[in-house]
Scaffold this motif. Structure first.
Motif, PDB file in Angstrom:
ATOM      1  N   TRP A  45       0.816  -1.211   0.000  1.00 17.46           N
ATOM      2  CA  TRP A  45       0.000   0.000   0.000  1.00 17.46           C
ATOM      3  C   TRP A  45       0.856   1.271   0.000  1.00 17.46           C
ATOM      4  O   TRP A  45       0.714   2.129   0.878  1.00 17.46           O
ATOM      5  CB  TRP A  45      -0.944   0.024   1.195  1.00 17.46           C
ATOM      6  CG  TRP A  45      -2.348  -0.367   0.820  1.00 17.46           C
ATOM      7  CD1 TRP A  45      -2.924  -1.584   0.984  1.00 17.46           C
ATOM      8  CD2 TRP A  45      -3.333   0.481   0.219  1.00 17.46           C
ATOM      9  NE1 TRP A  45      -4.216  -1.571   0.521  1.00 17.46           N
ATOM     10  CE2 TRP A  45      -4.500  -0.316   0.046  1.00 17.46           C
ATOM     11  CE3 TRP A  45      -3.352   1.807  -0.205  1.00 17.46           C
ATOM     12  CZ2 TRP A  45      -5.657   0.190  -0.534  1.00 17.46           C
ATOM     13  CZ3 TRP A  45      -4.513   2.304  -0.778  1.00 17.46           C
ATOM     14  CH2 TRP A  45      -5.653   1.500  -0.934  1.00 17.46           C
ATOM     15  N   LEU A  72       1.702   5.040  -1.173  1.00 13.08           N
ATOM     16  CA  LEU A  72       0.973   6.188  -1.690  1.00 13.08           C
ATOM     17  C   LEU A  72       1.954   7.338  -1.858  1.00 13.08           C
ATOM     18  O   LEU A  72       2.987   7.387  -1.179  1.00 13.08           O
ATOM     19  CB  LEU A  72      -0.163   6.589  -0.743  1.00 13.08           C
ATOM     20  CG  LEU A  72      -1.317   5.591  -0.611  1.00 13.08           C
ATOM     21  CD1 LEU A  72      -2.170   5.925   0.597  1.00 13.08           C
ATOM     22  CD2 LEU A  72      -2.172   5.585  -1.876  1.00 13.08           C
ATOM     23  N   LYS A 125      -5.990   3.937  -4.112  1.00 11.92           N
ATOM     24  CA  LYS A 125      -5.598   2.565  -4.415  1.00 11.92           C
ATOM     25  C   LYS A 125      -4.091   2.474  -4.253  1.00 11.92           C
ATOM     26  O   LYS A 125      -3.386   3.499  -4.246  1.00 11.92           O
ATOM     27  CB  LYS A 125      -6.015   2.178  -5.838  1.00 11.92           C
ATOM     28  CG  LYS A 125      -5.407   3.061  -6.912  1.00 11.92           C
ATOM     29  CD  LYS A 125      -5.901   2.653  -8.299  1.00 11.92           C
ATOM     30  CE  LYS A 125      -5.290   3.546  -9.381  1.00 11.92           C
ATOM     31  NZ  LYS A 125      -5.748   3.157 -10.730  1.00 11.92           N
ATOM     32  N   PRO A 126      -3.544   1.278  -4.086  1.00 13.30           N
ATOM     33  CA  PRO A 126      -2.090   1.159  -3.926  1.00 13.30           C
ATOM     34  C   PRO A 126      -1.331   1.806  -5.077  1.00 13.30           C
ATOM     35  O   PRO A 126      -1.649   1.606  -6.250  1.00 13.30           O
ATOM     36  CB  PRO A 126      -1.883  -0.361  -3.909  1.00 13.30           C
ATOM     37  CG  PRO A 126      -3.166  -0.905  -3.394  1.00 13.30           C
ATOM     38  CD  PRO A 126      -4.237  -0.015  -3.960  1.00 13.30           C
ATOM     39  N   LEU A 130      -8.229   7.219   3.998  1.00 13.40           N
ATOM     40  CA  LEU A 130      -7.389   6.075   3.634  1.00 13.40           C
ATOM     41  C   LEU A 130      -7.825   4.823   4.391  1.00 13.40           C
ATOM     42  O   LEU A 130      -7.883   3.725   3.816  1.00 13.40           O
ATOM     43  CB  LEU A 130      -5.926   6.387   3.926  1.00 13.40           C
ATOM     44  CG  LEU A 130      -4.934   5.243   3.730  1.00 13.40           C
ATOM     45  CD1 LEU A 130      -4.956   4.735   2.291  1.00 13.40           C
ATOM     46  CD2 LEU A 130      -3.521   5.671   4.122  1.00 13.40           C
ATOM     47  N   GLN A 159     -11.081   3.452   2.759  1.00 15.43           N
ATOM     48  CA  GLN A 159     -10.966   2.898   1.417  1.00 15.43           C
ATOM     49  C   GLN A 159     -10.013   1.711   1.332  1.00 15.43           C
ATOM     50  O   GLN A 159     -10.132   0.884   0.424  1.00 15.43           O
ATOM     51  CB  GLN A 159     -10.517   3.992   0.452  1.00 15.43           C
ATOM     52  CG  GLN A 159     -11.528   5.140   0.327  1.00 15.43           C
ATOM     53  CD  GLN A 159     -11.147   6.150  -0.738  1.00 15.43           C
ATOM     54  OE1 GLN A 159     -10.855   5.797  -1.884  1.00 15.43           O
ATOM     55  NE2 GLN A 159     -11.157   7.429  -0.376  1.00 15.43           N
ATOM     56  N   SER A 160      -9.064   1.626   2.256  1.00 20.00           N
ATOM     57  CA  SER A 160      -8.104   0.521   2.213  1.00 20.00           C
ATOM     58  C   SER A 160      -8.498  -0.636   3.130  1.00 20.00           C
ATOM     59  O   SER A 160      -8.020  -1.758   2.949  1.00 20.00           O
ATOM     60  CB  SER A 160      -6.718   1.026   2.635  1.00 20.00           C
ATOM     61  OG  SER A 160      -6.725   1.424   4.001  1.00 20.00           O
ATOM     62  N   ILE A 186      -7.632  -0.760   6.188  1.00 15.95           N
ATOM     63  CA  ILE A 186      -6.546  -0.890   7.162  1.00 15.95           C
ATOM     64  C   ILE A 186      -6.882  -0.034   8.387  1.00 15.95           C
ATOM     65  O   ILE A 186      -7.213   1.147   8.254  1.00 15.95           O
ATOM     66  CB  ILE A 186      -5.201  -0.431   6.556  1.00 15.95           C
ATOM     67  CG1 ILE A 186      -4.853  -1.279   5.332  1.00 15.95           C
ATOM     68  CG2 ILE A 186      -4.088  -0.512   7.586  1.00 15.95           C
ATOM     69  CD1 ILE A 186      -3.617  -0.798   4.583  1.00 15.95           C
TER      70      ILE A 186
END
Length: 254
Positions: A79, A81, A159-160, A172, A175-176, A178
């Motif tokens: 991941w 960014l 996105k990654p 983040l 959407q991830s 995490i």
């Protein structure tokens, strides 16, 4: 000769408006300067203190912002960014961001790993990123938010490997998927990845704000002075004119 002052309604209202705006903006700039000076003092104090070791059971929220911290865990290498439009020493580049999984916990921290130069031939292509594997220990400075730049257009879905202009940790995390702590760590330790870590100082610019405040105060003062000067009337010409008329009338009678 006598001097009088004539108060004109519309110039008076315009002067009040200009002075009010000028003083308001000057006070705002002064407050911003004081805020940055307080941050500078806080950073200086915390920089002399030892780093806080963030164990699995210690929340980042218990540590003051701008403190030095030690983290042990693994980078979530899938991941990465990139924050766009982050120049350094006159060169175009990106800030590299990556989640970091704390050892012995289910918690993750977003790490600003460092600065990387842009690909000059293709802006959409990022240079190869070297990421340490396995459990590592990193040191950094705790921040409550990432520095922002002007947002051009609507942000794309995260996105990654995405290149974005600004980033919110909560967005983040959503959407991830995490689980991220709400704070960020700017890495200062070297992990042999070739990234530069000359982070901008959030307290910089206090002198600039004070200069702006002075300019706004000066503008307000000039508006007052202009209003006073243009409202002053001198009586010499009126007296002279009345005497001329009296002489003319006397000549006519003779």
């Amino acid at each position: 000769m006598f001097i009088s002052f004539r108060l004109k309604f519309f110039p008076f209202v315009a002067t009040v408006v200009v002075v009010s705006i000028g003083i308001g903006l000057a006070q705002w700039q002064t407050r911003r300067a004081l805020e940055k000076e307080q941050i500078a003092s806080q950073i200086s104090t915390l920089a002399r203190m030892p780093a806080h070791r963030i164990a699995a059971d210690k929340a980042l929220s218990t540590v003051p912002v701008f403190s030095k911290v030690l983290l042990r865990g693994e980078f979530v290498a899938q991941w990465p960014l990139y924050l766009d439009n982050r120049p350094m020493q006159g060169n175009a580049g990106l800030y590299v961001l990556m989640p970091f999984h704390l050892e012995g916990s289910q918690r993750n921290v977003l790490i600003a790993r460092g600065w990387q130069a842009r690909n000059q031939q293709d802006r959409k292509t990022v240079p190869t990123l070297i990421t340490p594997t396995g459990v590592v220990e990193i040191e950094g400075v705790l921040r409550d938010k990432l520095d922002r730049v002007m947002q051009l257009g609507q942000p794309d879905a995260l996105k990654p490997g995405a290149i974005v202009q600004n980033l919110e940790v909560t967005s983040l995390a959503q959407q991830s998927g995490i689980a991220l702590e709400p704070l960020i760590v700017e890495q200062t330790s070297d992990t042999s990845d070739g990234l530069l870590r000359h982070w901008s100082v959030p307290s910089a610019g206090a002198e600039k704000h004070r200069a702006y405040a002075f300019q706004w105060y000066a503008l307000s003062g000039m508006a007052c002075l202009f209003f006073v000067v243009t409202g002053i009337r001198r009586g010499k010409h009126k007296v002279s004119n009345s005497n001329d008329k009296s002489d003319t009338n006397n000549a006519a009678t003779h």
